[in-house]
Design a protein around this motif. Structure first.
Motif, PDB file in Angstrom:
ATOM      1  N   VAL A 120      20.711 -46.575 -18.128  1.00 47.22           N
ATOM      2  CA  VAL A 120      20.899 -47.332 -19.364  1.00 47.22           C
ATOM      3  C   VAL A 120      20.158 -48.654 -19.214  1.00 47.22           C
ATOM      4  N   LEU A 121      19.278 -48.963 -20.152  1.00 45.82           N
ATOM      5  CA  LEU A 121      18.503 -50.195 -20.064  1.00 45.82           C
ATOM      6  C   LEU A 121      19.398 -51.421 -20.254  1.00 45.82           C
ATOM      7  N   ILE A 122      19.276 -52.368 -19.342  1.00 43.81           N
ATOM      8  CA  ILE A 122      19.945 -53.658 -19.488  1.00 43.81           C
ATOM      9  C   ILE A 122      19.000 -54.572 -20.264  1.00 43.81           C
ATOM     10  N   THR A 123      19.468 -55.131 -21.350  1.00 41.21           N
ATOM     11  CA  THR A 123      18.595 -55.898 -22.235  1.00 41.21           C
ATOM     12  C   THR A 123      18.878 -57.394 -22.173  1.00 41.21           C
ATOM     13  N   TYR A 124      17.926 -58.148 -22.657  1.00 34.02           N
ATOM     14  CA  TYR A 124      18.056 -59.607 -22.735  1.00 34.02           C
ATOM     15  C   TYR A 124      19.225 -59.982 -23.642  1.00 34.02           C
ATOM     16  N   GLU A 125      19.388 -59.245 -24.713  1.00 32.55           N
ATOM     17  CA  GLU A 125      20.469 -59.530 -25.662  1.00 32.55           C
ATOM     18  C   GLU A 125      21.834 -59.401 -25.001  1.00 32.55           C
ATOM     19  N   GLU A 126      21.998 -58.386 -24.153  1.00 31.00           N
ATOM     20  CA  GLU A 126      23.286 -58.190 -23.492  1.00 31.00           C
ATOM     21  C   GLU A 126      23.544 -59.260 -22.433  1.00 31.00           C
ATOM     22  N   VAL A 127      22.493 -59.732 -21.798  1.00 28.01           N
ATOM     23  CA  VAL A 127      22.658 -60.709 -20.719  1.00 28.01           C
ATOM     24  C   VAL A 127      22.787 -62.127 -21.258  1.00 28.01           C
ATOM     25  N   TYR A 128      21.968 -62.468 -22.263  1.00 25.90           N
ATOM     26  CA  TYR A 128      21.901 -63.855 -22.734  1.00 25.90           C
ATOM     27  C   TYR A 128      22.483 -64.075 -24.128  1.00 25.90           C
ATOM     28  N   GLY A 129      22.918 -63.007 -24.773  1.00 27.63           N
ATOM     29  CA  GLY A 129      23.614 -63.176 -26.047  1.00 27.63           C
ATOM     30  C   GLY A 129      22.743 -63.214 -27.275  1.00 27.63           C
ATOM     31  N   LYS A 130      21.421 -63.120 -27.123  1.00 30.88           N
ATOM     32  CA  LYS A 130      20.534 -63.053 -28.289  1.00 30.88           C
ATOM     33  C   LYS A 130      19.366 -62.139 -27.960  1.00 30.88           C
ATOM     34  N   ARG A 131      18.866 -61.475 -28.986  1.00 32.74           N
ATOM     35  CA  ARG A 131      17.789 -60.523 -28.773  1.00 32.74           C
ATOM     36  C   ARG A 131      16.472 -61.260 -28.547  1.00 32.74           C
ATOM     37  N   GLY A 132      15.774 -60.910 -27.489  1.00 34.92           N
ATOM     38  CA  GLY A 132      14.486 -61.530 -27.213  1.00 34.92           C
ATOM     39  C   GLY A 132      13.421 -61.035 -28.171  1.00 34.92           C
ATOM     40  N   SER A 133      12.495 -61.905 -28.509  1.00 37.45           N
ATOM     41  CA  SER A 133      11.411 -61.549 -29.426  1.00 37.45           C
ATOM     42  C   SER A 133      10.089 -61.467 -28.666  1.00 37.45           C
ATOM     43  N   LEU A 134       9.079 -60.950 -29.342  1.00 41.42           N
ATOM     44  CA  LEU A 134       7.755 -60.886 -28.736  1.00 41.42           C
ATOM     45  C   LEU A 134       7.220 -62.292 -28.478  1.00 41.42           C
ATOM     46  N   ASP A 135       7.528 -63.222 -29.368  1.00 43.77           N
ATOM     47  CA  ASP A 135       7.120 -64.615 -29.160  1.00 43.77           C
ATOM     48  C   ASP A 135       7.778 -65.194 -27.908  1.00 43.77           C
ATOM     49  N   ASP A 136       9.048 -64.852 -27.694  1.00 46.05           N
ATOM     50  CA  ASP A 136       9.745 -65.310 -26.487  1.00 46.05           C
ATOM     51  C   ASP A 136       9.062 -64.763 -25.234  1.00 46.05           C
ATOM     52  N   LEU A 137       8.694 -63.499 -25.302  1.00 43.13           N
ATOM     53  CA  LEU A 137       8.039 -62.855 -24.159  1.00 43.13           C
ATOM     54  C   LEU A 137       6.700 -63.521 -23.860  1.00 43.13           C
ATOM     55  N   HIS A 138       5.916 -63.763 -24.891  1.00 44.51           N
ATOM     56  CA  HIS A 138       4.612 -64.400 -24.697  1.00 44.51           C
ATOM     57  C   HIS A 138       4.756 -65.835 -24.196  1.00 44.51           C
ATOM     58  N   ALA A 139       5.793 -66.527 -24.660  1.00 42.42           N
ATOM     59  CA  ALA A 139       6.010 -67.908 -24.217  1.00 42.42           C
ATOM     60  C   ALA A 139       6.311 -67.961 -22.720  1.00 42.42           C
ATOM     61  N   LEU A 140       7.015 -66.967 -22.216  1.00 39.82           N
ATOM     62  CA  LEU A 140       7.316 -66.912 -20.785  1.00 39.82           C
ATOM     63  C   LEU A 140       6.075 -66.555 -19.968  1.00 39.82           C
ATOM     64  N   LEU A 141       5.232 -65.700 -20.522  1.00 34.72           N
ATOM     65  CA  LEU A 141       4.060 -65.224 -19.785  1.00 34.72           C
ATOM     66  C   LEU A 141       2.875 -66.183 -19.850  1.00 34.72           C
ATOM     67  N   ARG A 142       2.760 -66.913 -20.938  1.00 37.79           N
ATOM     68  CA  ARG A 142       1.543 -67.697 -21.202  1.00 37.79           C
ATOM     69  C   ARG A 142       1.168 -68.668 -20.075  1.00 37.79           C
ATOM     70  N   PRO A 143       2.120 -69.365 -19.453  1.00 40.88           N
ATOM     71  CA  PRO A 143       1.719 -70.310 -18.391  1.00 40.88           C
ATOM     72  C   PRO A 143       1.292 -69.631 -17.089  1.00 40.88           C
ATOM     73  N   LEU A 144       1.576 -68.333 -16.950  1.00 39.13           N
ATOM     74  CA  LEU A 144       1.381 -67.656 -15.674  1.00 39.13           C
ATOM     75  C   LEU A 144       0.000 -67.025 -15.560  1.00 39.13           C
ATOM     76  N   SER A 145      -0.457 -66.919 -14.335  1.00 42.58           N
ATOM     77  CA  SER A 145      -1.724 -66.250 -14.050  1.00 42.58           C
ATOM     78  C   SER A 145      -1.578 -64.747 -14.270  1.00 42.58           C
ATOM     79  N   PHE A 146      -2.531 -64.175 -14.982  1.00 41.63           N
ATOM     80  CA  PHE A 146      -2.501 -62.727 -15.216  1.00 41.63           C
ATOM     81  C   PHE A 146      -2.495 -61.969 -13.891  1.00 41.63           C
ATOM     82  N   TYR A 147      -3.335 -62.401 -12.973  1.00 42.99           N
ATOM     83  CA  TYR A 147      -3.406 -61.752 -11.666  1.00 42.99           C
ATOM     84  C   TYR A 147      -2.048 -61.788 -10.969  1.00 42.99           C
ATOM     85  N   SER A 148      -1.401 -62.945 -10.999  1.00 45.05           N
ATOM     86  CA  SER A 148      -0.127 -63.110 -10.318  1.00 45.05           C
ATOM     87  C   SER A 148       0.959 -62.232 -10.936  1.00 45.05           C
ATOM     88  N   VAL A 149       0.953 -62.131 -12.265  1.00 47.44           N
ATOM     89  CA  VAL A 149       1.936 -61.288 -12.948  1.00 47.44           C
ATOM     90  C   VAL A 149       1.733 -59.822 -12.580  1.00 47.44           C
TER      91      VAL A 149
END
Length: 256
Positions: free
Chosen positions: A6-35
């Motif tokens: 059963v997939l554990i989701t961001y909504e279940e852990v943090y109480g709100k559903r994560g969006s694509l914008d949220d995902l990109h905001a977390l990834l944007r500062p990081l190096s693609f290679y490192s990710v």
């Protein structure tokens, strides 16, 4: 070991559903290679290609990624004993979004905050992977339709037969005069060779050889000797494949 997770989701852990914008905001500062390297290590430890939920390893990965916040994930897992945060689908989804949003010169993943960002990305990916949301009262066909997008991410039950069958089809159809006479015929084996510079047989053989590198690695190796997850230039040193083919293969699969 459970066959279905059963997939554990961001909504279940943090109480709100994560969006694509949220995902990109977390990834944007990081190096693609490192990710990609981080997700590759996680993928190797989890052995997601087996399509078998490994709950205990998933727990250890969550401790690594979430640190003090891992308890929040485990509270969700208490409700779903077969809950998993990282799957093949999760890794591939985050990889794709990293390619769209990460910078080549972004920061390396070398702090607890960076690891937490990767963990949260995985949970948001689990939120977003279900493209159609429905209620318990929704028609069965609607629930079944929601599973269709998963088909491109989930592995097969029997990889050995699937790979062999696909290779035979690709190679044998090219030799069939009846198939070749069709106006719609495309010689996929030749198209693959022209596109990649490698035959399907050589490519499949080298992929299989590369996979053997990771079959014996464990979570302990990830913590104790992370360099063991990198493939040294000497790994294919004793192969019978010619150097030109090997160099082309490495160019195709490696990150600069």
């Amino acid at each position: 070991m459970p066959r279905i997770g059963v997939l554990i989701t961001y909504e279940e852990v943090y109480g709100k559903r994560g969006s694509l914008d949220d995902l990109h905001a977390l990834l944007r500062p990081l190096s693609f290679y490192s990710v990609i390297v981080s997700l590759g290590k996680i993928n190797a430890v989890m052995r997601t290609w087996l399509n078998e939920p490994d709950i205990e390893t998933d727990k250890e990965i969550c401790k690594l990624l979430f640190g003090a916040e891992a308890t929040r994930v485990e509270r969700v897992r208490e409700r779903y004993p077969a809950g998993v945060a990282v799957t093949r689908m999760t890794v591939l989804y985050v990889c794709r979004q990293a390619a769209l949003s990460c910078a080549s010169d972004g920061q390396s993943i070398d702090s607890p905050e960076d690891l937490l960002a990767i963990g949260q990305c995985c949970l948001i990916a689990n939120d977003l992977s279900l493209t159609v949301r429905f209620a318990p009262s929704s028609p069965v066909r609607d629930k079944a339709a929601a599973l269709i997008p998963f088909s491109s991410y989930l592995g097969r039950e029997d990889y050995a037969n699937e790979i062999a069958r696909t290779q035979i089809i690709l190679m044998e159809t090219a030799k069939s005069h009846k198939a070749a006479a069709s106006p719609d015929f495309v010689d996929l084996a030749e198209l693959f060779r022209q596109t990649t510079g490698i035959s399907i047989t050589d490519f499949a053989s080298l992929v299989f050889g590369l996979l053997t590198r990771y079959l014996g690695l464990t979570l302990r190796d990830l913590f104790g000797n992370p360099d063991s997850y990198f493939v040294p230039p000497t790994f294919f040193g004793r192969t019978a494949v010619d150097h030109a083919t090997l160099d082309r293969f490495l160019d195709l699969i490696c990150i600069d």
